[in-house]
Design a protein around this motif. Structure first.
Motif, PDB file in Angstrom:
ATOM      1  N   ALA A  75      -0.011   2.495 -12.479  1.00 27.32           N
ATOM      2  CA  ALA A  75      -0.131   1.077 -12.809  1.00 27.32           C
ATOM      3  C   ALA A  75       0.957   0.641 -13.774  1.00 27.32           C
ATOM      4  O   ALA A  75       1.543  -0.442 -13.631  1.00 27.32           O
ATOM      5  N   VAL A  76       1.236   1.493 -14.765  1.00 27.30           N
ATOM      6  CA  VAL A  76       2.304   1.175 -15.725  1.00 27.30           C
ATOM      7  C   VAL A  76       3.654   1.140 -15.015  1.00 27.30           C
ATOM      8  O   VAL A  76       4.474   0.245 -15.243  1.00 27.30           O
ATOM      9  N   LYS A  77       3.886   2.111 -14.149  1.00 22.29           N
ATOM     10  CA  LYS A  77       5.169   2.177 -13.437  1.00 22.29           C
ATOM     11  C   LYS A  77       5.391   0.951 -12.566  1.00 22.29           C
ATOM     12  O   LYS A  77       6.513   0.423 -12.489  1.00 22.29           O
TER      13      LYS A  77
ATOM     14  N   GLN B  29       0.821  -1.202   0.000  1.00 24.97           N
ATOM     15  CA  GLN B  29       0.000   0.000   0.000  1.00 24.97           C
ATOM     16  C   GLN B  29       0.860   1.260   0.000  1.00 24.97           C
ATOM     17  O   GLN B  29       0.527   2.251  -0.650  1.00 24.97           O
ATOM     18  N   LEU B  30       1.973   1.208   0.729  1.00 20.72           N
ATOM     19  CA  LEU B  30       2.876   2.361   0.753  1.00 20.72           C
ATOM     20  C   LEU B  30       3.532   2.562  -0.613  1.00 20.72           C
ATOM     21  O   LEU B  30       3.685   3.700  -1.083  1.00 20.72           O
ATOM     22  N   TYR B  31       3.945   1.464  -1.254  1.00 23.30           N
ATOM     23  CA  TYR B  31       4.539   1.580  -2.583  1.00 23.30           C
ATOM     24  C   TYR B  31       3.514   2.106  -3.594  1.00 23.30           C
ATOM     25  O   TYR B  31       3.840   2.950  -4.441  1.00 23.30           O
ATOM     26  N   TYR B  32       2.282   1.605  -3.514  1.00 22.01           N
ATOM     27  CA  TYR B  32       1.240   2.070  -4.425  1.00 22.01           C
ATOM     28  C   TYR B  32       0.968   3.555  -4.195  1.00 22.01           C
ATOM     29  O   TYR B  32       0.816   4.338  -5.140  1.00 22.01           O
ATOM     30  N   PHE B  33       0.879   3.940  -2.919  1.00 18.29           N
ATOM     31  CA  PHE B  33       0.620   5.345  -2.590  1.00 18.29           C
ATOM     32  C   PHE B  33       1.732   6.238  -3.141  1.00 18.29           C
ATOM     33  O   PHE B  33       1.473   7.282  -3.748  1.00 18.29           O
ATOM     34  N   ALA B  34       3.010   5.850  -2.919  1.00 23.02           N
ATOM     35  CA  ALA B  34       4.141   6.671  -3.366  1.00 23.02           C
ATOM     36  C   ALA B  34       4.139   6.827  -4.880  1.00 23.02           C
ATOM     37  O   ALA B  34       4.397   7.917  -5.411  1.00 23.02           O
ATOM     38  N   ALA B  35       3.839   5.732  -5.601  1.00 21.95           N
ATOM     39  CA  ALA B  35       3.799   5.802  -7.066  1.00 21.95           C
ATOM     40  C   ALA B  35       2.657   6.702  -7.531  1.00 21.95           C
ATOM     41  O   ALA B  35       2.813   7.500  -8.466  1.00 21.95           O
ATOM     42  N   LEU B  36       1.521   6.599  -6.879  1.00 19.76           N
ATOM     43  CA  LEU B  36       0.379   7.410  -7.255  1.00 19.76           C
ATOM     44  C   LEU B  36       0.618   8.890  -6.954  1.00 19.76           C
ATOM     45  O   LEU B  36       0.255   9.774  -7.741  1.00 19.76           O
TER      46      LEU B  36
ATOM     47  N   THR C 127       0.493  11.016 -10.154  1.00 20.26           N
ATOM     48  CA  THR C 127      -0.789  11.738 -10.117  1.00 20.26           C
ATOM     49  C   THR C 127      -1.839  11.127 -11.037  1.00 20.26           C
ATOM     50  O   THR C 127      -2.779  11.795 -11.449  1.00 20.26           O
ATOM     51  N   SER C 128      -1.668   9.856 -11.344  1.00 23.42           N
ATOM     52  CA  SER C 128      -2.621   9.176 -12.227  1.00 23.42           C
ATOM     53  C   SER C 128      -2.575   7.685 -11.925  1.00 23.42           C
ATOM     54  O   SER C 128      -1.482   7.103 -11.848  1.00 23.42           O
ATOM     55  N   VAL C 129      -3.752   7.077 -11.763  1.00 22.93           N
ATOM     56  CA  VAL C 129      -3.801   5.644 -11.488  1.00 22.93           C
ATOM     57  C   VAL C 129      -3.235   4.861 -12.666  1.00 22.93           C
ATOM     58  O   VAL C 129      -2.489   3.888 -12.481  1.00 22.93           O
TER      59      VAL C 129
ATOM     60  N   GLU D  46      -9.387   4.019   4.310  1.00 29.52           N
ATOM     61  CA  GLU D  46     -10.345   3.570   5.327  1.00 29.52           C
ATOM     62  C   GLU D  46      -9.626   3.281   6.644  1.00 29.52           C
ATOM     63  O   GLU D  46     -10.130   3.612   7.729  1.00 29.52           O
ATOM     64  N   GLU D  47      -8.451   2.676   6.554  1.00 35.10           N
ATOM     65  CA  GLU D  47      -7.699   2.353   7.779  1.00 35.10           C
ATOM     66  C   GLU D  47      -7.229   3.621   8.475  1.00 35.10           C
ATOM     67  O   GLU D  47      -7.272   3.711   9.712  1.00 35.10           O
ATOM     68  N   LEU D  48      -6.772   4.610   7.718  1.00 35.87           N
ATOM     69  CA  LEU D  48      -6.272   5.855   8.304  1.00 35.87           C
ATOM     70  C   LEU D  48      -7.409   6.786   8.711  1.00 35.87           C
ATOM     71  O   LEU D  48      -7.225   7.661   9.562  1.00 35.87           O
ATOM     72  N   GLY D  49      -8.544   6.630   8.085  1.00 38.68           N
ATOM     73  CA  GLY D  49      -9.678   7.486   8.402  1.00 38.68           C
ATOM     74  C   GLY D  49      -9.579   8.867   7.812  1.00 38.68           C
ATOM     75  O   GLY D  49     -10.212   9.815   8.306  1.00 38.68           O
ATOM     76  N   VAL D  50      -8.774   9.023   6.754  1.00 37.04           N
ATOM     77  CA  VAL D  50      -8.621  10.321   6.085  1.00 37.04           C
ATOM     78  C   VAL D  50      -8.620  10.107   4.578  1.00 37.04           C
ATOM     79  O   VAL D  50      -8.359   9.007   4.084  1.00 37.04           O
ATOM     80  N   THR D  51      -8.902  11.178   3.855  1.00 35.72           N
ATOM     81  CA  THR D  51      -8.796  11.154   2.398  1.00 35.72           C
ATOM     82  C   THR D  51      -7.398  11.621   2.008  1.00 35.72           C
ATOM     83  O   THR D  51      -6.960  12.699   2.421  1.00 35.72           O
ATOM     84  N   LEU D  52      -6.692  10.803   1.238  1.00 35.16           N
ATOM     85  CA  LEU D  52      -5.310  11.120   0.871  1.00 35.16           C
ATOM     86  C   LEU D  52      -5.209  11.854  -0.464  1.00 35.16           C
ATOM     87  O   LEU D  52      -4.235  12.571  -0.709  1.00 35.16           O
ATOM     88  N   PHE D  53      -6.193  11.655  -1.335  1.00 36.68           N
ATOM     89  CA  PHE D  53      -6.166  12.274  -2.666  1.00 36.68           C
ATOM     90  C   PHE D  53      -7.511  12.922  -2.984  1.00 36.68           C
ATOM     91  O   PHE D  53      -8.571  12.412  -2.617  1.00 36.68           O
ATOM     92  N   HIS D  54      -7.432  14.055  -3.686  1.00 42.08           N
ATOM     93  CA  HIS D  54      -8.606  14.613  -4.338  1.00 42.08           C
ATOM     94  C   HIS D  54      -8.685  13.989  -5.728  1.00 42.08           C
ATOM     95  O   HIS D  54      -7.704  14.016  -6.481  1.00 42.08           O
ATOM     96  N   ARG D  55      -9.826  13.421  -6.086  1.00 41.78           N
ATOM     97  CA  ARG D  55     -10.013  12.861  -7.424  1.00 41.78           C
ATOM     98  C   ARG D  55     -10.561  13.963  -8.321  1.00 41.78           C
ATOM     99  O   ARG D  55     -11.642  14.504  -8.062  1.00 41.78           O
ATOM    100  N   THR D  56      -9.808  14.335  -9.355  1.00 42.64           N
ATOM    101  CA  THR D  56     -10.238  15.388 -10.277  1.00 42.64           C
ATOM    102  C   THR D  56     -10.205  14.849 -11.705  1.00 42.64           C
ATOM    103  O   THR D  56      -9.678  13.759 -11.973  1.00 42.64           O
ATOM    104  N   GLY D  57     -10.764  15.623 -12.615  1.00 38.56           N
ATOM    105  CA  GLY D  57     -10.734  15.224 -14.017  1.00 38.56           C
ATOM    106  C   GLY D  57      -9.340  15.200 -14.590  1.00 38.56           C
ATOM    107  O   GLY D  57      -9.093  14.565 -15.622  1.00 38.56           O
ATOM    108  N   ARG D  58      -8.416  15.882 -13.924  1.00 35.69           N
ATOM    109  CA  ARG D  58      -7.029  15.925 -14.406  1.00 35.69           C
ATOM    110  C   ARG D  58      -6.131  14.926 -13.700  1.00 35.69           C
ATOM    111  O   ARG D  58      -4.923  14.885 -13.957  1.00 35.69           O
ATOM    112  N   GLY D  59      -6.703  14.150 -12.794  1.00 38.69           N
ATOM    113  CA  GLY D  59      -5.887  13.158 -12.112  1.00 38.69           C
ATOM    114  C   GLY D  59      -6.061  13.208 -10.606  1.00 38.69           C
ATOM    115  O   GLY D  59      -7.085  13.677 -10.088  1.00 38.69           O
ATOM    116  N   MET D  60      -5.049  12.759  -9.905  1.00 41.15           N
ATOM    117  CA  MET D  60      -5.088  12.648  -8.453  1.00 41.15           C
ATOM    118  C   MET D  60      -4.211  13.728  -7.834  1.00 41.15           C
ATOM    119  O   MET D  60      -3.048  13.893  -8.209  1.00 41.15           O
TER     120      MET D  60
END
Length: 309
Positions: free
Chosen positions: A22-24, A5-12, A16-18, A41-55
């Motif tokens: 994913a490719v990386k 999860q930490l690796y996925y978070f750092a890459a994202l 700034t794009s899922v 859900e585990e942290l109880g906070v939102t880490l990213f804003h989802r926008t039309g231009r990405g994360m």
């Protein structure tokens, strides 16, 4: 909380794009989205804003990103340290240096590393000395070769070479004098030089101000190749070390007249970052850099006086 999860978070956070994350990571997009949702859900906070231009990271996400990057860096260094206990030296090292030195130093340096430590992944960053020292200060590079200038005297670095500077002119002009020229003889010559933020220019300005010599700077250009090409036109001269133009001099495109080294010379130094512990791979790169510079100077391929250890 899982490591993936930490690796996925750092890459994202970086991409700034899922889809790009994913490719990386070579992971399916739904897997990244699912793990990010579980992490939030585990942290109880939102880490990213989802926008039309990405994360885009939220304020909590930016705080989390800082801590996660440190954790992942510590893990990577731990892995390298354990491997080094077996005598295996490996890891990525970023080396910064001026372009005037890169073309002469990098080929033999890479060959030596490949033969002796193939696990060291060396990345080269070319920039003028002022930029190299700034990249070292901010932790963007691990090992740096640059020239001392008035604003970089505070660095604790090893001196490698005292290097003469040369007035460069077009090959169509009369040949250079066998005797070094004086700094005062630079006055009145139209010059093309780097901007004042660069180490060479800062050194020239300092020495000329101290000696009461006013330079005629017709153009300011930060590209090494452009400096040399402009000199070839015959309209302007520039000031650089000899190794930057030795092939051009040999081909007759450029003439090079040494400036009295007692009045004007540069000191090449070697430094390592203070932003994280010096790993074995960094020590190896720094050691081979110093050895290669001194070897090239001793053979005459790099014109300079080796500094005393």
């Amino acid at each position: 909380m899982e490591m993936r999860q930490l690796y996925y978070f750092a890459a994202l956070a970086e991409e700034t794009s899922v889809s790009r994350a994913a490719v990386k990571l070579s992971v399916a997009q739904p897997a990244i989205s699912r793990q990010l949702r579980l992490l939030e859900e585990e942290l109880g906070v939102t880490l990213f804003h989802r926008t039309g231009r990405g994360m885009k990271l939220t304020s909590a996400g930016r705080f989390f990103d800082t801590r996660v990057r440190k954790i992942l860096t510590d893990l990577k260094e731990l892995e390298h340290d354990v491997r080094e206990m077996k005598g295996v030296v490996e890891g990525k090292v970023t080396l910064g240096m001026p372009p005037t030195e890169s073309h002469i130093l990098v080929p033999p340096l890479l060959q030596t590393l490949r033969q002796n430590h193939p696990g060291v992944d060396l990345h080269i960053v070319e920039a003028f000395s002022g930029d190299v020292s700034e990249l070292l200060t901010t932790g963007h590079i691990d090992v740096a070769l640059f020239y001392k200038a008035p604003r970089t005297k505070h660095y604790v670095a090893d001196e490698l070479l005292h290097e003469s500077l040369y007035l460069l002119g077009s090959g169509d002009k009369p040949g250079p004098s066998p005797d070094p020229m004086k700094v005062r003889d630079l006055a009145g010559r139209p010059l093309v030089l780097p901007r004042r933020r660069h180490g060479l220019r800062a050194l020239l300005d300092q020495i000329c101000n101290e000696m009461g010599v006013e330079l005629d700077v017709a153009y300011e250009v930060d590209s090494l190749m452009t400096l040399i090409r402009m000199v070839e036109t015959g309209e302007v001269s520039t000031i650089l070390p000899f190794n930057a133009v030795q092939r051009d001099v040999a081909a007759g495109r450029i003439t090079a007249t040494q400036i009295d080294p007692l009045e004007l010379r540069r000191i090449l130094v070697l430094a390592t970052t203070a932003h994280h512990p010096v790993r074995a791979a960094m020590r190896i790169v720094a050691q081979f850099c110093a050895q290669t510079v001194r070897s090239l100077a001793a053979s005459g391929e790099w014109q300079g006086i080796i500094a005393r250890s």
